[in-house]
Design an enzyme around this catalytic site. Structure first.
Site, PDB file in Angstrom:
ATOM      1  CD  GLU A 105      -2.941  -1.216   2.251  1.00 36.86           C
ATOM      2  OE1 GLU A 105      -2.408  -1.441   3.358  1.00 36.86           O
ATOM      3  OE2 GLU A 105      -4.158  -1.080   2.099  1.00 36.86           O
ATOM      4  CD  GLU A 125      -3.742  -6.229   4.008  1.00 37.11           C
ATOM      5  OE1 GLU A 125      -3.859  -6.948   2.986  1.00 37.11           O
ATOM      6  OE2 GLU A 125      -2.897  -5.324   4.090  1.00 37.11           O
TER       7      GLU A 125
END
Ligand code: NAI
Length: 699
Positions: A105, A125
Site C-alpha cells: 500500500e 489481510e
C-alpha cells in the site's frame, strides 16, 4: 531510527530498516515521513527512492505492535502514504523480496514503482479476517485491473512481481529491475530520469473499471460465497473493490476504512489474528532462548512401520532427510513401505508430486531388521505398540546402540515420557514427538518435554518441526499431554449426553454445526473405537473413581470398532464412508439408560455444544495452571491444528474468552446442578474461577 536517509548525488534514498521484514511500526513510519520532508526541503535533491534493507521491501504492519496504541499512532500509515502522494518531488518505490499488506500500500502511494524479479507481492489481510486498510482495495484495481486485483485481495496469496509485470495494461510497475542486486542503482537512475516530469502520476487519478460492470461483481460474489463459508471478510473484499469502480477515490477510501474497522471487531477476525500471534508464540520456550545451540539432524531412524511410523517417515523424506525404518519382521516392513509408496503414487497420479521428486524421496528411504544399521542416525523416533513393556525394550536397546548425542524420541500418545526416558542412561536426550494421524498430513506436533529433556534437544526439535512444516507446541508430561488429556473430558461429556437422552447423530450434528470438522462419534468410528477402549481400561486401573458412560465399552464389546469393522456408532456400507444412523446402537443406548434408571430428556443443540466445548475449556485451564502448557494460546494451536476445532472460533480458550469467562462459569454451575451428571466434572478449574471473578480473559 528505523529507516536510513542517504543522498546519492541528486537522489535521496530512504531505506526502511526494521528487521526482520521492515514492518511499518511507529518508528519506521516516522522515519519515512521525516525522510520525505527532508528531501523536499533540500534543494539539491531532485527525486526520492524508498526501499527496504535486508530481506524485504516491507512485510506490512509490525506484528510487534499488534493491538498496541503505537500501531495507529500518527503518523499512521494513511498519513505516511498521503505524505508520499503530496511530495513535490517524485518518489520511486524500489521493491524487492517482499512487498505485502501495508508495504504494498505504501508503494502504491508512491509516484513510480520499480521491482526486482522474484519479489512476492500480496495483500494478505484477508488471512487475518480483514480487508486492506490503507488504500489497497482502491489502488490495486487501478494499477492491475479489477479482476487480477480482486483475485489477489480475496485470496491473500503472494504473486511474483514478474508475473504481474506481464499483465496487459498493468501500471503497478513502471519498470522491472534486471536483478535484486542492481535494484537500488537502477531505481536511482530511474528516479533521475523522471525528476523533471510534472504533473506527477498518482494512482488515485487512474480509473478503476471492469468491462462487465455489475455482472462481474455478481459473479465474484457467488465465487466467494462458496469458499468463504464462516468468514465475512472475503465478501467484503468484493464490496470494497466494487466501490473502487463506483465511488470517487476519497469516498472509496472512507468506505474501505469503514469496512476495515467493522471487520476488526468481528469474532472471526479476532480468531484469525489470535492464531497468527499464537503460532509465533508457540515456537518460543521461555527458558530455551533463540541462540540455544542445536544438534545437527542429517539422518533419521524410525522404529515401527505401522500407521504412525510410515506417516512420520514421509515428513522427513519430503524435507530431503534420509530415513531408515526398523521393524521386527520383514512382512511388517514390506507392508509399511507399500503404504508409503501407495501414498506417494496417489500424489503422482493427482499431479501433486513430480515423478523425479517421487524417485528422490523413495531413494532416501532404507529399511532394516537390525539395530546395527541405525546406530549412526542423528534422531530416532519410536512408533511401536502403545505398551510400556514394548517401549522399555526398545529404549534399552536404543540406549545401547545409538551414537552419543543422538536424540531419542517417542511418539507415545499417553504413556509417561519420564518413565520411558528412565529406561536409558541418557534421559537428557529423550523427548516426546507426538505426531497426529495421518502423520504426513496433520500439522500438529506436540513436543513433550520430559523432566530431564535437554534444552539443546528442545531447540533442535523445535527447529526441525519448522523444517518438516509442522506446528510444534510444547507439552509437559501428563496423561494424554495437552490434546488427548482434554479430549478425554470431551469424550466423557459426549457419553453422558447419550445417557441423558441424546443420540450419536444429534451430538455429532450439533457440534459439526458449531464448526467442528467431525463430531465425537463419527471421529471415533474413523479412528477406531478400540483405541479409546484400550486407553479407558488402563485408566480405569489408574483412576478407578473416574465416572464414564459405559456406552462406548458396550459398543466395543459388540465388536463395533468403527469404519474398519464396517460398524461402529454408525453403520457403514462396504467401501463407503457415509455414517448411517444405527437402530442397533440406538436400542443399545436406550437399554443402557433403562439399566441406569434414567428418564431421557430432550437436550438442546446449544447445551450439547456448551457441554462439549466447556469440558475442553475447563481441562485446558487446569493444563495452563499446572504449567503443562506454557500459555492458553498454545492450547488453541493444538485444537486448531490437531483436532479440527473450527478456525473461525480461534480455539477453545479464545472461544471461552469471547463468550466471557463469567458466562462460562455460570453455565458450568447450571450443569453441576444436573442430578444425572457427574457433579465433580463441572467443578470450575481454579484458574478459570479466578479469571472470571477478576473480569479477565485467558488471552
Ligand atoms: P501400529 O500398530 O499401526 O504400528 C506399530 C508398529 O510397530 C507395527 O508395525 C509393529 O510391527 C511395530 N513394532 C511393535 N513392536 C516393535 C518392536 N519392538 N520393534 C520394532 N517394531 C515394532 O501402531 P500405530 O498406530 O502406528 O502407533 C504407534 C505409536 O504411535 C503408539 O505409541 C501410539 O500410541 C502412537 N500414536 C498413534 C496414533 C494413531 O492415531 N494411531 C496417533 C499418535 C500417536
Amino acid at each position: 531510527m528505523t529507516a536510513e536517509y542517504k543522498v546519492h548525488g541528486d537522489v535521496a534514498v530512504i531505506t526502511m530498516n526494521n528487521p526482520p521484514v521492515n514492518g511499518l511500526g511507529y518508528a519506521t513510519r516516522t522515519a519515512i515521513a521525516d525522510g520525505v520532508n527532508k528531501a523536499n526541503a533540500d534543494a539539491a535533491v531532485k527525486a526520492i527512492v524508498i526501499t527496504g534493507a535486508g530481506k524485504a521491501f516491507s512485510g506490512g504492519a509490525d506484528i510487534k505492535e499488534f493491538g498496541s496504541p503505537k500501531a495507529t499512532a500518527e503518523p499512521n500509515l494513511l498519513s505516511v502514504i498521503l505524505a508520499c502522494e503530496n511530495s513535490s518531488k517524485p518518489i520511486v518505490a524500489a521493491i524487492h523480496s517482499v512487498a505485502m499488506g501495508g508495504g504494498l500500500e505504501l508503494a502504491l502511494g508512491c509516484h513510480y514503482r520499480i521491482a526486482a524479479p522474484g519479489a512476492n507481492i500480496a495483500l494478505p489481510e484477508v488471512k487475518l479476517g480483514l480487508i486492506p486498510g490503507a488504500g489497497g482495495t482502491m489502488r490495486l484495481p487501478r494499477v492491475l485491473g479489477v479482476e487480477p486485483a480482486l483475485n489477489m485481495i480475496v485470496s491473500g496469496e503472494p504473486v511474483k512481481a514478474e508475473m504481474l509485470a506481464q499483465l496487459p495494461g498493468q501500471k503497478l510497475f513502471d519498470k522491472m529491475a534486471s536483478s535484486a542486486e542492481a535494484l537500488q542503482e537502477e531505481a536511482i537512475a530511474f528516479a533521475r530520469s523522471v525528476a523533471a516530469t510534472r504533473p506527477l502520476p498518482l494512482v488515485r487519478n487512474m480509473p478503476s473499471k471492469h468491462p462487465l460492470g455489475d455482472a462481474y461483481f455478481q459473479f465474484a460474489r457467488n465465487m466467494v460465497k462458496g469458499m468463504a463459508k464462516n468468514f465475512p471478510a472475503p465478501a467484503k473484499c468484493v464490496d470494497a473493490v466494487e466501490a473502487s469502480t463506483k465511488k470517487k477515490f476519497d469516498e472509496g477510501m472512507a468506505y474501505e476504512r469503514e469496512i476495515f474497522t467493522a471487520l476488526m471487531f468481528t469474532p472471526e477476525s479476532r480468531a484469525l489474528r489470535h492464531l497468527f500471534v499464537a503460532e509465533r508464540a508457540a515456537s518460543k520456550i521461555a527458558d530455551v532462548p533463540d541462540d540455544t545451540p542445536q544438534r545437527e539432524i542429517k539422518s533419521v531412524a524410525v522404529i515401527g512401520a505401522g500407521t504412525m511410523g510410515g506417516g512420520i517417515s514421509m515428513n522427513f523424506l519430503n524435507a530431503g532427510i534420509p530415513v531408515t525404518i526398523l521393524e521386527m519382521k520383514q512382512e511388517a516392513l514390506d507392508r509399511g513401505i507399500a503404504t508409503i509408496r501407495k501414498n506417494y503414487e496417489g500424489q503422482v497420479k493427482k499431479g501433486k508430486l513430480k515423478q523425479d521428486k517421487y524417485d528422490q524421496r523413495m531413494g532416501l528411504l532404507k529399511t532394516t531388521l537390525s539395530y546395527e544399521d541405525i546406530g549412526q542416525a542423528d534422531l530416532v523416533i519410536e512408533a511401536v505398540f502403545e505398551e510400556m513393556g514394548v517401549k522399555q525394550k526398545v529404549f534399552e536397546k536404543l540406549d545401547e546402540v545409538m551414537k552419543k548425542g543422538a536424540i531419542l524420541a517417542s511418539n507415545t500418545s499417553t504413556l509417561d515420557l519420564d518413565k520411558i526416558a528412565a529406561f536409558t542412561k541418557r534421559p537428557e536426550d529423550v523427548v516426546g514427538l507426538h505426531f497426529f494421524s495421518p502423520a504426513n498430513v496433520m500439522k500438529l506436533l506436540e513436543v513433550v518435554r520430559g523432566k530431564k529433556t535437554g534444552k539443546d534437544v528442545l531447540a533442535t526439535v523445535m527447529a526441525l518441526a519448522k523444517k518438516i512444516k509442522k506446528t510444534a507446541v510444547v507439552s509437559g508430561v501428563t496423561d494424554g499431554f495437552i490434546g488427548n488429556r482434554m479430549i478425554e473430558q470431551y469424550s466423557r461429556q459426549a457419553g453422558f449426553l447419550l445417557d441423558e437422552g441424546a443420540t450419536p447423530q444429534q451430538v455429532d450434528r450439533a457440534i459439526e454445526k458449531f464448526g467442528f470438522a467431525m463430531g465425537p462419534f463419527r471421529m471415533g468410528d474413523l479412528a477406531g473405537n478400540d483405541i479409546g477402549w484400550a486407553i479407558r481400561k488402563r485408566r480405569a486401573q489408574e483412576r478407578p473413581n473416574m465416572l464414564y458412560s459405559r456406552t462406548a465399552d458396550k459398543l466395543c464389546e459388540l465388536g463395533r470398532f468403527g469404519q474398519k469393522t464396517g460398524a461402529g456408532w454408525y453403520d457403514y456400507q462396504a467401501g463407503k464412508r457415509d455414517a448411517i444412523p444405527s437402530k442397533l446402537v440406538e436400542d443399545m443406548i436406550v437399554e443402557h439408560r433403562k439399566s441406569l434408571g434414567i428418564e431421557p430428556r430432550k437436550i438442546s443443540d446449544e447445551e450439547i455444544v456448551q457441554r462439549l466445548v466447556f469440558a475442553l475449556v475447563n481441562e485446558g485451564a487446569r493444563i495452563v495452571e499446572e504449567g503443562i502448557a506454557a500459555r492458553a494460546s498454545d492450547i488453541d494451536m493444538v485444537y486448531i491444528t490437531g483436532y479440527g476445532f473450527p478456525i473461525h472460533r480461534g480455539g477453545p480458550m479464545l472461544y471461552a474468552d469471547q463468550v466471557g469467562l463469567f458466562n462460562v462459569v455460570q453455565a458450568m454451575k447450571r450443569f453441576q446442578a444436573n442430578p444425572r451428571d457427574d457433579a465433580q466434572f463441572w467443578e470450575p478449574a481454579p484458574l478459570l474461577l479466578k479469571l472470571a471473578s477478576e473480569g479477565k480473559t485467558f488471552s
